[in-house]
Structures are given as structure tokens and as C-alpha cells.
Scaffold this active site. Structure first.
Site, PDB file in Angstrom:
ATOM      1  N   GLU A 174       4.425  -7.879   2.834  1.00  0.00           N
ATOM      2  CA  GLU A 174       4.788  -8.801   3.905  1.00  0.00           C
ATOM      3  C   GLU A 174       4.353  -8.259   5.264  1.00  0.00           C
ATOM      4  OE1 GLU A 174       8.185  -8.966   0.803  1.00  0.00           O
ATOM      5  OE2 GLU A 174       6.725  -7.494   1.533  1.00  0.00           O
ATOM      6  N   ILE A 214       0.870  -1.175   0.000  1.00  0.00           N
ATOM      7  CA  ILE A 214       0.000   0.000   0.000  1.00  0.00           C
ATOM      8  C   ILE A 214       0.907   1.225   0.000  1.00  0.00           C
ATOM      9  CG2 ILE A 214      -1.821   1.241   1.227  1.00  0.00           C
ATOM     10  CD1 ILE A 214      -2.387  -1.526   2.658  1.00  0.00           C
ATOM     11  N   GLU A 215       0.981   1.885  -1.145  1.00  0.00           N
ATOM     12  CA  GLU A 215       1.859   3.055  -1.263  1.00  0.00           C
ATOM     13  C   GLU A 215       1.178   4.307  -0.722  1.00  0.00           C
ATOM     14  OE1 GLU A 215       4.462   1.635  -5.109  1.00  0.00           O
ATOM     15  OE2 GLU A 215       3.019   3.246  -5.384  1.00  0.00           O
ATOM     16  N   CYS A 236      11.213  -5.838   5.877  1.00  0.00           N
ATOM     17  CA  CYS A 236      10.291  -6.977   5.893  1.00  0.00           C
ATOM     18  C   CYS A 236      10.983  -8.238   6.387  1.00  0.00           C
ATOM     19  CB  CYS A 236       9.684  -7.198   4.518  1.00  0.00           C
ATOM     20  SG  CYS A 236       8.454  -5.944   4.110  1.00  0.00           S
TER      21      CYS A 236
END
Length: 133
Positions: A56, A44-45, A92
Site C-alpha cells: 500500500e 518489498i521485504e 498503511c
């Protein structure tokens, strides 16, 4: 547990369509398996780039929200790109390490169904934990 990578690939191809990537167009989906349950996440930018959430970490948040702290058995990361040899970013890797064991399996799956398989210690040497597992 036998892993059906064709099924995982198909499922993550569906899930990746929920990724919000107006800036990079680099869509990623993740499925974690913990306690014989699947948890999904997508990247989700955000216009403020540091606020962006990777797939992740999105999946880990889904897992913790749903069942609390659990040990991850499998991580499947799907990259919807033609760029080969993708893998989780350092942030992540550390986040996965927090909920993984040395036996946790990571599969990095490409759009063309090629994949690479790792254990968590192989991708994060000397990960940090503030407690004994």
C-alpha cells in the site's frame, strides 16, 4: 465508477509476482485509483525488518512520484495467500488516510477472489491529519 473486480483480481495477480518477499513469502500487491489513473505497488521485504515496505505504501509512493499529492478514490489490496480475512496494517491505514476521503473505497481481495469492502473511516477510526482536507 463501476468496479470490475475480476479485472482487478487478474491484474493484481500479475503485479504480485514482482513482490520481493524472501523472508515471509507473504506476497501483497496494491492498486490505487486517483485522478482516473492506476498506481501499483508491491511489498518489498528487507533483512532489517523495519525497513520493509508494504504494498500500500509502495503504491502511494508511486502515485506521489508520478502525479504529486492526489485524492485516492479506490484502494485494491490483493493478498496472495490462503489465509482469509487479510487487511492493511495500521501503518498503511494511516498512510492511506492521508490521501483519502470518507468516500474512498478499500477492497481487500483474496487469492480465491473473495473480498471485503470498506470505507476508510471504517478501518481507521480517529485517523490523524495535521491539516484540514
Amino acid at each position: 465508477m463501476k468496479v470490475d473486480l475480476d479485472w482487478v483480481h487478474h491484474k493484481l495477480q500479475e503485479v504480485v509476482n514482482h513482490a520481493y518477499t524472501p523472508f515471509s513469502k507473504f506476497k501483497v500487491a496494491c492498486m490505487l485509483v486517483a485522478n482516473n489513473q492506476a498506481f501499483y505497488g508491491v511489498n518489498i521485504e528487507n533483512a532489517s525488518y523495519p525497513v520493509t515496505l508494504c504494498a500500500e505504501r509502495s503504491a502511494i509512493a508511486n502515485m506521489v512520484t508520478s502525479i504529486g499529492k492526489a485524492t485516492i478514490d479506490y484502494v485494491f489490496v490483493y493478498f496472495d495467500t490462503k489465509t482469509p480475512t487479510n487487511s492493511p496494517c495500521g501503518m498503511c491505514r494511516q498512510n492511506i488516510f492521508e490521501f483519502a476521503t470518507d468516500k474512498t473505497q478499500l477492497f481487500c481481495i483474496e487469492k480465491d477472489k473473495s473480498f471485503k469492502q470498506f470505507t476508510i473511516p471504517e478501518i481507521l477510526k480517529g485517523g490523524f491529519r495535521s491539516y484540514e482536507q
